[in-house]
Design a protein around this motif. Structure first.
Motif, PDB file in Angstrom:
ATOM      1  N   VAL A 138       6.113   3.721   7.507  1.00  0.00           N
ATOM      2  CA  VAL A 138       6.189   4.977   6.776  1.00  0.00           C
ATOM      3  C   VAL A 138       7.303   4.993   5.728  1.00  0.00           C
ATOM      4  CG1 VAL A 138       5.106   6.348   8.592  1.00  0.00           C
ATOM      5  CG2 VAL A 138       7.602   6.030   8.583  1.00  0.00           C
ATOM      6  N   ALA A 139       8.113   3.932   5.688  1.00  0.00           N
ATOM      7  CA  ALA A 139       9.191   3.853   4.701  1.00  0.00           C
ATOM      8  C   ALA A 139       9.658   2.406   4.622  1.00  0.00           C
ATOM      9  CB  ALA A 139      10.348   4.764   5.076  1.00  0.00           C
ATOM     10  N   SER A 140      10.290   2.078   3.501  1.00  0.00           N
ATOM     11  CA  SER A 140      10.786   0.714   3.318  1.00  0.00           C
ATOM     12  C   SER A 140      11.867   0.697   2.241  1.00  0.00           C
ATOM     13  CB  SER A 140       9.626  -0.207   2.910  1.00  0.00           C
ATOM     14  OG  SER A 140      10.077  -1.539   2.756  1.00  0.00           O
ATOM     15  N   VAL A 141      12.669  -0.347   2.270  1.00  0.00           N
ATOM     16  CA  VAL A 141      13.666  -0.595   1.229  1.00  0.00           C
ATOM     17  C   VAL A 141      13.896  -2.098   1.152  1.00  0.00           C
ATOM     18  CG1 VAL A 141      15.668  -0.354   2.777  1.00  0.00           C
ATOM     19  CG2 VAL A 141      15.942   0.101   0.319  1.00  0.00           C
ATOM     20  N   ARG A 142      14.230  -2.588  -0.034  1.00  0.00           N
ATOM     21  CA  ARG A 142      14.512  -4.011  -0.239  1.00  0.00           C
ATOM     22  C   ARG A 142      15.845  -4.156  -0.980  1.00  0.00           C
ATOM     23  NH1 ARG A 142       8.845  -3.432  -1.448  1.00  0.00           N
ATOM     24  NH2 ARG A 142       8.765  -3.867  -3.641  1.00  0.00           N
ATOM     25  N   ALA A 143      16.502  -5.284  -0.776  1.00  0.00           N
ATOM     26  CA  ALA A 143      17.757  -5.537  -1.480  1.00  0.00           C
ATOM     27  C   ALA A 143      18.027  -7.024  -1.556  1.00  0.00           C
ATOM     28  CB  ALA A 143      18.919  -4.829  -0.786  1.00  0.00           C
ATOM     29  N   LEU A 158      13.269   1.925  -2.599  1.00  0.00           N
ATOM     30  CA  LEU A 158      13.413   2.768  -1.422  1.00  0.00           C
ATOM     31  C   LEU A 158      12.246   3.752  -1.444  1.00  0.00           C
ATOM     32  CD1 LEU A 158      14.997   3.905   1.007  1.00  0.00           C
ATOM     33  CD2 LEU A 158      16.359   5.226  -0.609  1.00  0.00           C
ATOM     34  N   ILE A 159      11.331   3.595  -0.494  1.00  0.00           N
ATOM     35  CA  ILE A 159      10.117   4.412  -0.488  1.00  0.00           C
ATOM     36  C   ILE A 159       9.941   5.088   0.864  1.00  0.00           C
ATOM     37  CG2 ILE A 159       8.894   3.170  -2.303  1.00  0.00           C
ATOM     38  CD1 ILE A 159       7.445   1.542  -0.131  1.00  0.00           C
ATOM     39  N   VAL A 160       9.472   6.323   0.823  1.00  0.00           N
ATOM     40  CA  VAL A 160       9.193   7.097   2.033  1.00  0.00           C
ATOM     41  C   VAL A 160       7.838   7.767   1.839  1.00  0.00           C
ATOM     42  CG1 VAL A 160       9.937   9.014   3.503  1.00  0.00           C
ATOM     43  CG2 VAL A 160      11.652   7.509   2.464  1.00  0.00           C
ATOM     44  N   HIS A 161       6.992   7.646   2.842  1.00  0.00           N
ATOM     45  CA  HIS A 161       5.663   8.269   2.782  1.00  0.00           C
ATOM     46  C   HIS A 161       5.822   9.739   2.390  1.00  0.00           C
ATOM     47  CE1 HIS A 161       1.726   9.712   3.879  1.00  0.00           C
ATOM     48  NE2 HIS A 161       1.322   8.464   4.068  1.00  0.00           N
ATOM     49  N   PRO A 162       4.985  10.229   1.475  1.00  0.00           N
ATOM     50  CA  PRO A 162       5.129  11.627   1.020  1.00  0.00           C
ATOM     51  C   PRO A 162       5.167  12.657   2.140  1.00  0.00           C
ATOM     52  CG  PRO A 162       3.587  10.455  -0.395  1.00  0.00           C
ATOM     53  CD  PRO A 162       3.937   9.519   0.735  1.00  0.00           C
ATOM     54  N   ARG A 163       4.451  12.451   3.215  1.00  0.00           N
ATOM     55  CA  ARG A 163       4.436  13.454   4.284  1.00  0.00           C
ATOM     56  C   ARG A 163       5.725  13.465   5.113  1.00  0.00           C
ATOM     57  NH1 ARG A 163       1.308   9.463   7.183  1.00  0.00           N
ATOM     58  NH2 ARG A 163       2.178   9.207   9.260  1.00  0.00           N
ATOM     59  N   LEU A 164       6.569  12.442   4.945  1.00  0.00           N
ATOM     60  CA  LEU A 164       7.815  12.366   5.712  1.00  0.00           C
ATOM     61  C   LEU A 164       9.062  12.536   4.846  1.00  0.00           C
ATOM     62  CD1 LEU A 164       6.898   9.489   8.175  1.00  0.00           C
ATOM     63  CD2 LEU A 164       6.995  11.935   8.631  1.00  0.00           C
ATOM     64  N   LYS A 166       0.840  -1.209   0.000  1.00  0.00           N
ATOM     65  CA  LYS A 166       0.000   0.000   0.000  1.00  0.00           C
ATOM     66  C   LYS A 166       0.873   1.256   0.000  1.00  0.00           C
ATOM     67  CE  LYS A 166      -4.010  -2.049   2.242  1.00  0.00           C
ATOM     68  NZ  LYS A 166      -4.787  -2.154   3.491  1.00  0.00           N
ATOM     69  N   LEU A 167       1.925   1.256   0.810  1.00  0.00           N
ATOM     70  CA  LEU A 167       2.834   2.398   0.841  1.00  0.00           C
ATOM     71  C   LEU A 167       3.537   2.568  -0.508  1.00  0.00           C
ATOM     72  CD1 LEU A 167       4.179   4.683   2.473  1.00  0.00           C
ATOM     73  CD2 LEU A 167       5.908   2.999   3.177  1.00  0.00           C
ATOM     74  N   GLN A 168       3.956   1.466  -1.093  1.00  0.00           N
ATOM     75  CA  GLN A 168       4.613   1.497  -2.398  1.00  0.00           C
ATOM     76  C   GLN A 168       3.691   2.130  -3.438  1.00  0.00           C
ATOM     77  OE1 GLN A 168       6.713  -2.119  -3.674  1.00  0.00           O
ATOM     78  NE2 GLN A 168       5.411  -2.127  -5.480  1.00  0.00           N
ATOM     79  N   TYR A 169       2.431   1.734  -3.424  1.00  0.00           N
ATOM     80  CA  TYR A 169       1.463   2.280  -4.363  1.00  0.00           C
ATOM     81  C   TYR A 169       1.337   3.801  -4.163  1.00  0.00           C
ATOM     82  CZ  TYR A 169      -2.707   2.816  -7.201  1.00  0.00           C
ATOM     83  OH  TYR A 169      -3.592   3.224  -8.156  1.00  0.00           O
ATOM     84  N   LEU A 170       1.258   4.235  -2.928  1.00  0.00           N
ATOM     85  CA  LEU A 170       1.157   5.663  -2.628  1.00  0.00           C
ATOM     86  C   LEU A 170       2.416   6.408  -3.081  1.00  0.00           C
ATOM     87  CD1 LEU A 170      -0.221   8.098  -1.175  1.00  0.00           C
ATOM     88  CD2 LEU A 170       0.987   7.328   0.894  1.00  0.00           C
TER      89      LEU A 170
END
Length: 160
Positions: free
Chosen positions: A67-72, A85-91, A20-24
């Motif tokens: 609110v954030a994630s990364v994979r490797a 590497l994703i971070v919620h837009p508000r952060l 869901k966060l990735q989609y956002l």
């Protein structure tokens, strides 16, 4: 903010929240390139679960919220490929992306099998914020590849 952000390993129970966060997070990338069919927006939950099982993923939580994630993943040549590497837009623009990048690099640098020799990631050529962060963290462009009329992927790398 009032609460501190904690970083920890992701597990299978986090998959749906990460998706869901990735989609956002990738909405802005899709808008930037005029392409809403990019893989992060079309990835299935099963495909994400498979990615989590194959490599290592981290999540950042603010309280209970991811609110954030990364994979490797690391291959047998010692190349660690860092992805999504994703971070919620508000952060965004609070250093969280850099903290996650540092944490995933530390994880693979400490893992002896296989020994990390280089870290590699990619982003789109118009993703200036991403490019700025990666260059600030020591990554240098090693390749570019045009994948469509509106998108050129920039591959960046640094020694472990």
């Amino acid at each position: 903010m009032g609460m501190s952000v904690t970083i920890s390993a992701a597990d299978e129970q986090d998959a749906e929240h990460i998706l869901k966060l990735q989609y956002l997070c990738y909405q802005s990338e899709a808008e930037l390139y005029g392409d809403y069919s990019i893989e992060p927006l079309t990835q299935s939950l099963d495909a994400l679960r498979a990615e989590l099982a194959q490599g290592h993923a981290l999540v950042a939580r603010l309280g209970d919220e991811i609110v954030a994630s990364v994979r490797a993943t690391a291959d047998d040549t010692g190349t660690v490929r860092i992805d999504k590497l994703i971070v919620h837009p508000r952060l965004r623009r609070h250093g969280l992306g850099g903290r996650l990048l540092d944490a995933i690099e530390r994880h693979f640098a400490a893992d002896p099998a296989p020994a990390a020799k280089r870290f590699q990631l990619f982003t789109g050529h118009r993703s200036e914020g991403n490019l700025r962060l990666y260059r600030r963290k020591g990554y240098e462009t090693v390749a570019t590849r045009e994948v469509g009329p509106r998108l050129t992927l920039v591959t960046l790398e640094k020694a472990a």
